[in-house]
Write a protein that holds these residues in place. Structure first.
Motif, PDB file in Angstrom:
ATOM      1  N   PHE A 170      -7.952 -35.785   1.132  1.00  0.00           N
ATOM      2  CA  PHE A 170      -9.114 -34.911   1.172  1.00  0.00           C
ATOM      3  C   PHE A 170      -8.798 -33.614   0.438  1.00  0.00           C
ATOM      4  N   ASN A 218     -10.113 -29.413   0.343  1.00  0.00           N
ATOM      5  CA  ASN A 218     -10.843 -28.382   1.061  1.00  0.00           C
ATOM      6  C   ASN A 218     -10.218 -27.052   0.692  1.00  0.00           C
ATOM      7  N   TYR A 271      -7.339 -23.462   5.335  1.00  0.00           N
ATOM      8  CA  TYR A 271      -8.565 -24.088   5.813  1.00  0.00           C
ATOM      9  C   TYR A 271      -9.405 -23.073   6.579  1.00  0.00           C
ATOM     10  N   TRP A 279     -15.484 -31.485   5.932  1.00  0.00           N
ATOM     11  CA  TRP A 279     -14.658 -32.377   5.126  1.00  0.00           C
ATOM     12  C   TRP A 279     -15.524 -33.388   4.383  1.00  0.00           C
TER      13      TRP A 279
END
Length: 115
Positions: free
Chosen positions: A94, A96, A100, A105
């Motif tokens: 993933f 991002n 974070y 997501w």
């Protein structure tokens, strides 16, 4: 609203390579740190690489020397070049923001390293 769309995963033999891409649809992308995370079923998601707005990059010890993160701010896209892949790299990957900050997501892209 989809904010991150990952692609480029697949099945590869040990020692092989893949290049992942992540298209981000967020404001201020060029000023944000962005990272690639991975998750194995039943385990916590982990950050494997991140790139700051300055372009400097950091890597988890497990991928250092094998993975390279890069970004194209004009395309709002971040990449992960993965070389010398190992079976333990198998996971859903993933992207991002990094650190974070709570953004949703994406669906991720599956990477499977197997002979």
């Amino acid at each position: 609203q989809v904010q991150f769309v990952e692609s480029g995963g697949g099945l590869v033999q040990p020692g092989g390579s893949l290049r992942l891409s992540c298209a981000a649809s967020i404001n201020g992308f060029s000023a944000s740190g962005t990272g690639w995370y991975r998750q194995v079923l039943g385990k916590q998601r982990e950050l494997v690489a991140r790139i700051k707005s300055s372009g400097s990059a950091e890597y988890a010890e497990s991928v250092k020397g094998r993975f390279t993160i890069s970004r194209d701010n004009a395309k709002n896209t971040v990449y992960l070049q993965m070389n010398s892949l190992k079976p333990e790299d198998t996971a859903v990957y993933f992207c991002n923001l990094a650190p974070y900050s709570g953004r949703a997501w994406g669906q991720g892209t599956q990477v499977t390293v197997s002979s």
